[in-house]
Design a protein around this motif. Structure first.
Motif, PDB file in Angstrom:
ATOM      1  N   LYS A 299      57.223 -12.819  -2.491  1.00 40.26           N
ATOM      2  CA  LYS A 299      58.074 -13.194  -1.380  1.00 40.26           C
ATOM      3  C   LYS A 299      57.792 -12.365  -0.125  1.00 40.26           C
ATOM      4  N   THR A 300      57.545 -11.089  -0.317  1.00 40.03           N
ATOM      5  CA  THR A 300      57.438 -10.205   0.839  1.00 40.03           C
ATOM      6  C   THR A 300      56.027  -9.761   1.151  1.00 40.03           C
ATOM      7  N   GLY A 301      55.150  -9.890   0.195  1.00 44.02           N
ATOM      8  CA  GLY A 301      53.785  -9.473   0.471  1.00 44.02           C
ATOM      9  C   GLY A 301      53.522  -7.997   0.236  1.00 44.02           C
ATOM     10  N   PHE A 302      54.526  -7.269  -0.199  1.00 42.41           N
ATOM     11  CA  PHE A 302      54.302  -5.859  -0.503  1.00 42.41           C
ATOM     12  C   PHE A 302      53.565  -5.727  -1.832  1.00 42.41           C
ATOM     13  N   SER A 303      52.836  -4.642  -1.951  1.00 41.35           N
ATOM     14  CA  SER A 303      52.202  -4.392  -3.241  1.00 41.35           C
ATOM     15  C   SER A 303      53.240  -3.765  -4.177  1.00 41.35           C
TER      16      SER A 303
ATOM     17  N   SER B  38      59.828  -6.220   5.326  1.00 37.15           N
ATOM     18  CA  SER B  38      58.542  -6.918   5.350  1.00 37.15           C
ATOM     19  C   SER B  38      58.194  -7.428   6.740  1.00 37.15           C
ATOM     20  N   HIS B  39      59.160  -7.450   7.634  1.00 41.79           N
ATOM     21  CA  HIS B  39      58.833  -7.823   9.013  1.00 41.79           C
ATOM     22  C   HIS B  39      57.901  -6.817   9.654  1.00 41.79           C
ATOM     23  N   PHE B  40      57.830  -5.668   9.071  1.00 42.32           N
ATOM     24  CA  PHE B  40      57.033  -4.614   9.690  1.00 42.32           C
ATOM     25  C   PHE B  40      55.714  -4.390   8.977  1.00 42.32           C
ATOM     26  N   ARG B  41      55.405  -5.308   8.060  1.00 45.90           N
ATOM     27  CA  ARG B  41      54.122  -5.156   7.405  1.00 45.90           C
ATOM     28  C   ARG B  41      52.994  -5.434   8.388  1.00 45.90           C
ATOM     29  N   PRO B  42      51.946  -4.626   8.350  1.00 51.79           N
ATOM     30  CA  PRO B  42      50.824  -4.933   9.235  1.00 51.79           C
ATOM     31  C   PRO B  42      50.154  -6.231   8.807  1.00 51.79           C
ATOM     32  N   PRO B  43      49.581  -6.950   9.737  1.00 53.18           N
ATOM     33  CA  PRO B  43      48.907  -8.193   9.376  1.00 53.18           C
ATOM     34  C   PRO B  43      47.656  -7.900   8.550  1.00 53.18           C
ATOM     35  N   ARG B  44      47.329  -8.829   7.666  1.00 53.98           N
ATOM     36  CA  ARG B  44      46.109  -8.612   6.886  1.00 53.98           C
ATOM     37  C   ARG B  44      44.887  -8.780   7.772  1.00 53.98           C
ATOM     38  N   HIS B  45      43.791  -8.230   7.317  1.00 57.67           N
ATOM     39  CA  HIS B  45      42.605  -8.201   8.188  1.00 57.67           C
ATOM     40  C   HIS B  45      42.036  -9.591   8.414  1.00 57.67           C
ATOM     41  N   SER B  46      41.923 -10.322   7.330  1.00 60.33           N
ATOM     42  CA  SER B  46      41.336 -11.646   7.479  1.00 60.33           C
ATOM     43  C   SER B  46      42.457 -12.667   7.510  1.00 60.33           C
ATOM     44  N   MET B  47      42.688 -13.173   8.676  1.00 62.56           N
ATOM     45  CA  MET B  47      43.771 -14.147   8.807  1.00 62.56           C
ATOM     46  C   MET B  47      43.323 -15.232   9.752  1.00 62.56           C
ATOM     47  N   SER B  48      43.747 -16.416   9.460  1.00 63.70           N
ATOM     48  CA  SER B  48      43.419 -17.503  10.374  1.00 63.70           C
ATOM     49  C   SER B  48      44.320 -17.394  11.599  1.00 63.70           C
ATOM     50  N   GLU B  49      43.977 -18.140  12.620  1.00 65.26           N
ATOM     51  CA  GLU B  49      44.739 -18.077  13.857  1.00 65.26           C
ATOM     52  C   GLU B  49      46.184 -18.482  13.614  1.00 65.26           C
ATOM     53  N   GLU B  50      46.373 -19.519  12.773  1.00 63.85           N
ATOM     54  CA  GLU B  50      47.734 -20.006  12.559  1.00 63.85           C
ATOM     55  C   GLU B  50      48.578 -18.963  11.838  1.00 63.85           C
ATOM     56  N   GLN B  51      47.943 -18.340  10.858  1.00 68.04           N
ATOM     57  CA  GLN B  51      48.674 -17.314  10.123  1.00 68.04           C
ATOM     58  C   GLN B  51      49.090 -16.186  11.059  1.00 68.04           C
ATOM     59  N   ARG B  52      48.121 -15.806  11.894  1.00 68.78           N
ATOM     60  CA  ARG B  52      48.406 -14.732  12.833  1.00 68.78           C
ATOM     61  C   ARG B  52      49.567 -15.123  13.740  1.00 68.78           C
ATOM     62  N   GLU B  53      49.518 -16.351  14.164  1.00 74.72           N
ATOM     63  CA  GLU B  53      50.562 -16.833  15.059  1.00 74.72           C
ATOM     64  C   GLU B  53      51.920 -16.812  14.358  1.00 74.72           C
ATOM     65  N   SER B  54      51.915 -17.176  13.084  1.00 77.75           N
ATOM     66  CA  SER B  54      53.204 -17.224  12.393  1.00 77.75           C
ATOM     67  C   SER B  54      53.725 -15.811  12.121  1.00 77.75           C
ATOM     68  N   VAL B  55      52.813 -14.904  11.845  1.00 70.96           N
ATOM     69  CA  VAL B  55      53.233 -13.510  11.682  1.00 70.96           C
ATOM     70  C   VAL B  55      53.854 -13.012  12.967  1.00 70.96           C
ATOM     71  N   ARG B  56      53.187 -13.358  14.033  1.00 60.46           N
ATOM     72  CA  ARG B  56      53.633 -12.934  15.345  1.00 60.46           C
ATOM     73  C   ARG B  56      55.028 -13.474  15.644  1.00 60.46           C
ATOM     74  N   LYS B  57      55.187 -14.750  15.343  1.00 58.91           N
ATOM     75  CA  LYS B  57      56.466 -15.388  15.608  1.00 58.91           C
ATOM     76  C   LYS B  57      57.554 -14.752  14.775  1.00 58.91           C
ATOM     77  N   ASP B  58      57.200 -14.459  13.560  1.00 63.05           N
ATOM     78  CA  ASP B  58      58.133 -13.846  12.639  1.00 63.05           C
ATOM     79  C   ASP B  58      58.626 -12.505  13.163  1.00 63.05           C
ATOM     80  N   LYS B  59      57.686 -11.714  13.610  1.00 58.27           N
ATOM     81  CA  LYS B  59      58.040 -10.396  14.133  1.00 58.27           C
ATOM     82  C   LYS B  59      58.885 -10.529  15.393  1.00 58.27           C
ATOM     83  N   LEU B  60      58.473 -11.467  16.238  1.00 55.04           N
ATOM     84  CA  LEU B  60      59.208 -11.634  17.487  1.00 55.04           C
ATOM     85  C   LEU B  60      60.617 -12.142  17.219  1.00 55.04           C
ATOM     86  N   ARG B  61      60.733 -12.988  16.203  1.00 60.66           N
ATOM     87  CA  ARG B  61      62.046 -13.501  15.862  1.00 60.66           C
ATOM     88  C   ARG B  61      62.975 -12.361  15.468  1.00 60.66           C
ATOM     89  N   PHE B  62      62.432 -11.470  14.708  1.00 63.86           N
ATOM     90  CA  PHE B  62      63.222 -10.306  14.304  1.00 63.86           C
ATOM     91  C   PHE B  62      63.677  -9.520  15.531  1.00 63.86           C
TER      92      PHE B  62
END
Lengths: 215, 819
Positions: free
Chosen positions: A19-23, A95-119
């Motif tokens: 759910k959160t992406g944490f290890s 999990s809003h503060f997790r750094p983005p993974r290195h290999s991410m598509s543009e859409e994923q990056r955008e959604s991460v970004r939106k997520d953080k901004l929403r917070f």
């Protein structure tokens, strides 16, 4: 799956990790911290957070603590605040503060970004009405500046006003006569911070090892 | 236009050549006549009226001449933008040096001028490094310090060792032919070539705007690796003198220890001097004029002290700049800060120019050129290849720990940015001829490496950056919201780290910030400066200043002098009585909705207006001229303006408290009376404008056409009429130039001769809330106006209504009736 074996007895970590992406290590560290903060209870209260000594000198601690109890940050469909949170919610907020993974598509990056901004937006928008009004913004600025002490409320107010004007000019551009800029909506917020490297600026490294010093 | 440019360029070229030839000839003449001169001197009996004493001024004269030549060279180079866009300035300066060197060689048959280590390390390098330290983006630097240190220490050692060893290996393999260089000498050579040069890096990277993280990695490394280079160089130099047999484990351990001592000792000396400097600027209030000098002198002293203690001088002066920047900027007067900034840039830029020119000149010298193809090519290859390997390996390790990893292109640029420069050359010249037989070869090869990196890599850097699509620096506008948001991020991240119980970067930074603001600022900063010190507020202040300038400029365009004068004086007033007054205004304006309480800032509008083009369009030449006249006459002239003109220690003209007070009082009186008159319908009082008007009328050029005079007159009158409105804060002349009802005064001035405009009350009462052409600032202005109109409405609602129907407000008695 090696990680799972190393921490036996916590099968629920697997769900949380999905759910959160944490290890698992990170979850385990955070869980320990959660227990420590909540005095081994299952739920965490506001007081537990405000009791953290390092947090006491943080000028915007009120907003940050509030963000942990804001339902928008862990269940998007609901609104309002809760009195206590479980570990799961705690983890989701974190999990809003997790750094983005290195290999991410543009859409994923955008959604991460939106997520953080929403917070971030939710943090500013204290009354849940979908806009950051001048009053809300001013409040944040005042508290930010309060730490240096010397700058009075007046200055903070005028800085907030000036910032708000910038916002108005960027997001609306040309305003019609008799029009008021009533507040920053989320779309405007996205537009405003488009030049910001949010993915990286709003991330911290979650360590795999426990660095919490003994109290 | 182009032809003109070329003409100019050629003129400059000839000028330079003339100067140069003259200088050289004079010099050679002086050499010849040197002996004869003394004989002459003794045989002179009478008093000579004019004597030619070249040798008397030779040294400083040559220096000054060289500086001039280098400066002119830069001027010529910078005049050709299409060239500097392709080839970096540093490369061009080196080529310029080649030409100069050729001329000198042609004249003297021997290279009389070349870059000596003393000149370079003592007189040219310090200011560049001080500049780098002083302008260092501290936050960025310290947050990447770990990575920078890894590259600076391990990377440099790696470069030195691998280049030295590989060359030695090739030598043993027989790739170089017959040269006499041992393993230790190769290592020595490798160590002097290992360091990335700060001067070259600044020069090249300044023109390629790569993203800031990348820049700070390369730049920081180039600054900090000096400690390593100096130590390696000294250690291997000592080893070479000792000879291979004498070296044992103890010596090597001593070498390693000396590294730490040299690097950290140097940094420590710098920090101490930085703190001293900060303390000193706390109490230089009374000697403001020489205050900037301390920065340079103490910076230089820190460099020399470190050099004296055989510590790393570059590290010392870097840290001196890094430590003191915050405090001296806060402590010193704003003008001193500006002086420091500019002087710093002048020195740094000047010596950078000199360094590159001299690097070029030094090449034209037969004595240093010993060609050895194998040695030279292999050196170039190894320097480049090992730099790449080192960077890629080290960043690969770092990326495991970095929040924002350096991607492939970043690493490529980092490796490619490994420019060698004058530091390497300076060290090469320092080699001892007796100990190292192949010194000329080493110097020559070092020069080639320098040229290769600065010229070739410099030229290709820009295309490479573009081609690889390296993230560029975003040149974002100074924005308040951005700064505020940054601050939010900082605190947010700290809080999250606190809550999650980790001790990460943010935690450390927060602790340091707390410590800093609690103790260091308290000790090192003036109490008055401490109060104001806040980053967000700084930005706010800057934006305000910029807008105030724009505002005034805009007003000047329109020729609304009253407005200008009142506003500026008002600003003075605001500085002094800011808080009290704003309280009042707050009370007034609180009633309005939302943005109303921005009255305070309206005098110093906070966001820039982009109105210039529009306002400029409407201007005619004659009006422009009038404006100038009026400006000259109307701007307040301080009584004590000339008092300090010849004083060396006081530069400021209008700083006198009384004077500011007077301006303030005068303006306030005007304002008050116009308020009163606004209520009572009384004519406003006479003001200074009265006589100034006479003056301007007298000063009108005679040859003017009637039309112009008329328009001038009417302008004058319009203005005196306008004063009624303007001094009344209820009227802001530039509120909305496009408002349908209100005819803007500056138009009224020229077009409507009737002078019936008097827009203040009418326009305002008519459309108190109509923002017509909203620009960035518009809401502010609107609100202000509304708050003011509220004042009026409060005191005399009826009169202002009446006024609406009334003929224009009565013009002041002194103004001649025109319409």
């Amino acid at each position: 799956m090696g990680a799972l074996q190393s921490i036996p007895g916590h099968p629920e970590y697997s769900d949380l990790s999905d759910k959160t992406g944490f290890s698992f290590e990170q979850i385990s560290v955070l869980h320990k911290r959660f227990k420590q903060l909540s005095h081994n209870e299952d739920t965490l209260h506001r007081d537990d957070l405000s009791a953290i000594p390092d947090l006491s000198c943080n000028p915007i601690r009120a907003q940050i603590i509030e963000a942990f109890f804001d339902q928008r940050n862990f269940s998007p469909s609901e609104e309002g605040t809760v009195e206590e949170i479980r570990f799961e919610e705690f983890l989701v907020v974190m999990s809003h503060f997790r750094p983005p993974r290195h290999s991410m598509s543009e859409e994923q990056r955008e959604s991460v970004r939106k997520d953080k901004l929403r917070f971030l937006f939710n943090m500013h928008d204290t009354d849940n009405d979908g806009t950051i009004t001048l009053q809300e913004y001013r409040h944040v600025v005042e508290e930010l500046l309060s730490r240096s002490g010397a700058l009075g409320k007046e200055t903070a107010k005028s800085i907030a006003d000036a910032a708000m004007l910038e916002v108005a000019s960027i997001s609306v551009g040309h305003m019609e006569p008799d029009e008021f800029y009533e507040g920053i909506t989320f779309e405007h917020f996205l537009k405003l911070l488009s030049g910001f490297d949010i993915e990286h600026k709003m991330s911290i490294r979650f360590l795999n090892v426990d660095t919490t010093l003994c109290k | 236009m182009l032809r003109f440019e070329h003409g100019k360029t050629w003129l400059l070229w000839t000028l330079i050549c003339l100067i140069l030839v003259f200088g050289i000839e004079a010099k050679s003449k002086s050499d010849h006549s040197h002996n004869g001169h003394h004989q002459n001197a003794s045989s002179i009996t009478g008093i000579p009226i004019v004597t030619f004493k070249w040798h008397h001024v030779e040294m400083p004269y040559t220096v000054a001449l060289w500086i001039l030549v280098a400066g002119l060279g830069k001027l010529v180079i910078e005049a050709n933008h299409h060239v500097t866009n392709v080839i970096p300035e540093s490369a061009l300066l080196i080529c310029f040096g080649f030409i100069l060197g050729g001329i000198i060689w042609g004249a003297d048959k021997v290279q009389t001028f070349s870059l000596t280590p003393t000149v370079f390390f003592f007189y040219l390098l310090p200011q560049i490094i001080l500049d780098a330290g002083y302008f260092m983006p501290n936050k960025l630097f310290f947050s990447n310090l770990g990575g920078i240190l890894i590259h600076a220490i391990i990377g440099t050692c790696w470069n030195a060792a691998t280049v030295g060893l590989s060359l030695w290996g090739c030598h043993v393999g027989g790739a170089m032919g017959d040269i006499d260089i041992g393993l230790l000498q190769y290592l020595l050579y490798g160590s002097l070539l290992s360091a990335v040069d700060p001067v070259a890096v600044i020069a090249v990277f300044e023109q390629v705007h790569v993203n800031e993280v990348l820049f700070i990695m390369v730049f920081g490394e180039s600054l900090l690796n000096d400690g390593v280079t100096v130590v390696l160089f000294n250690v291997f130099d000592a080893f070479v003198s000792l000879g291979g047999a004498e070296i044992d484990a103890a010596e090597i351990i001593k070498g390693i220890i000396s590294f730490f001592v040299v690097a950290f000792g140097g940094a420590l000396v710098g920090v101490v001097f930085g703190l001293l400097l900060s303390l000193l600027t706390r109490c230089t209030k009374n000697i403001q004029i020489i205050e900037p000098g301390f920065v340079f002198v103490l910076g230089y002293l820190s460099y020399l002290t470190a050099e004296m203690l055989s510590l790393s001088a570059i590290l010392s002066i870097t840290f001196c700049g890094v430590c003191c920047q915050k405090y001296i900027n806060a402590n010193m007067d704003e003008k001193s800060v500006t002086t420091v900034r500019y002087a710093m840039k002048v020195f740094a830029n000047g010596s950078e120019t000199m360094i590159f020119v001299f690097l070029g000149i030094s090449a034209i010298d037969k004595t240093i050129w010993v060609w050895n193809t194998g040695f030279i090519l292999l050196t170039l290859l190894f320097v480049f290849v090992y730099r790449c390997i080192g960077v890629f390996f080290l960043t690969w390790i770092q990326n495991k720990f970095r929040l924002v990893p350096l991607d492939f292109t970043d690493r490529l640029i980092m490796s490619y940015g490994g420019l060698r420069g004058a530091v390497a050359y300076g060290l090469a010249v320092l080699l001892d001829e007796n100990k190292i037989k192949e010194r000329p070869l080493m110097i020559g090869t070092t020069l080639i490496v320098v040229y290769f990196t600065v010229i070739l890599q410099g030229i290709t850097m820009k295309p490479l950056v573009t081609w690889l699509k390296v993230k560029r620096a975003t040149s974002s506008d100074l924005m308040l919201i951005g700064k505020v948001q940054n601050k939010v991020f900082d605190h947010l991240l700290v809080a999250i780290e606190d809550i999650s119980g980790q001790k990460g970067h943010n935690y450390m930074r927060d602790k340091w910030n707390n410590f800093e603001s609690k103790w260091l600022s308290w000790i090192l900063m003036k109490p008055s400066a401490r109060k104001k010190h806040d980053h967000v507020f700084d930005v706010f202040h800057q934006l305000n200043l910029r807008d105030a300038l724009d505002y005034v400029a805009e007003g000047e365009c329109k020729g609304s002098l009253e407005f200008i004068r009142n506003e500026t004086a008002y600003i003075d007033f605001r500085k002094k009585f800011g808080d009290d007054f704003s309280d009042i205004s707050m009370e007034i304006s609180n009633i309005h909705v939302s943005l109303s309480n921005t009255f305070r800032r309206d005098t110093v509008p906070s966001i820039s207006l982009e109105m210039h083009e529009q306002t400029m369009n409407g201007l005619r030449e004659s009006e422009d001229m009038n404006t100038h006249h009026l400006l000259q006459q109307h701007l307040y002239k301080g009584r004590k303006q000339h008092r300090h003109r010849y004083s060396r220690s006081h530069f400021d003209v209008n700083q006198d408290e009384n004077e500011v007070q007077e301006i303030f009082q005068r303006t306030m009186r005007n304002r008050l009376e116009s308020f009163k008159s606004g209520k009572m319908g009384v004519t406003p009082p006479k003001t200074i404008t009265k006589h100034s008007k006479k003056d301007t009328q007298q000063k009108m050029p005679n040859g003017k056409s009637m039309d112009k005079t008329r328009s001038y007159h009417s302008g004058d009158e319009g203005q005196s009429l306008r004063r009624f409105g303007i001094e009344n804060p209820a009227f802001m002349p530039d509120l909305d130039p496009m408002a349908p009802v209100q005819i803007p005064p500056w138009l009224a001035e020229g077009e409507t001769d009737s002078a019936t405009v008097a827009p203040s009350q009418r326009a305002q009462a008519g459309l108190p809330w109509t923002p017509s052409n909203l620009r960035r600032l518009a809401p502010l202005r609107i609100s202000t106006r509304s708050s003011d109109s509220f004042v009026l409405a409060d005191t005399l609602p009826s009169s202002s209504r009446e006024r609406d129907e009334l003929p224009p407000p009565p013009s002041p008695p002194p103004s001649p009736p025109h319409s």
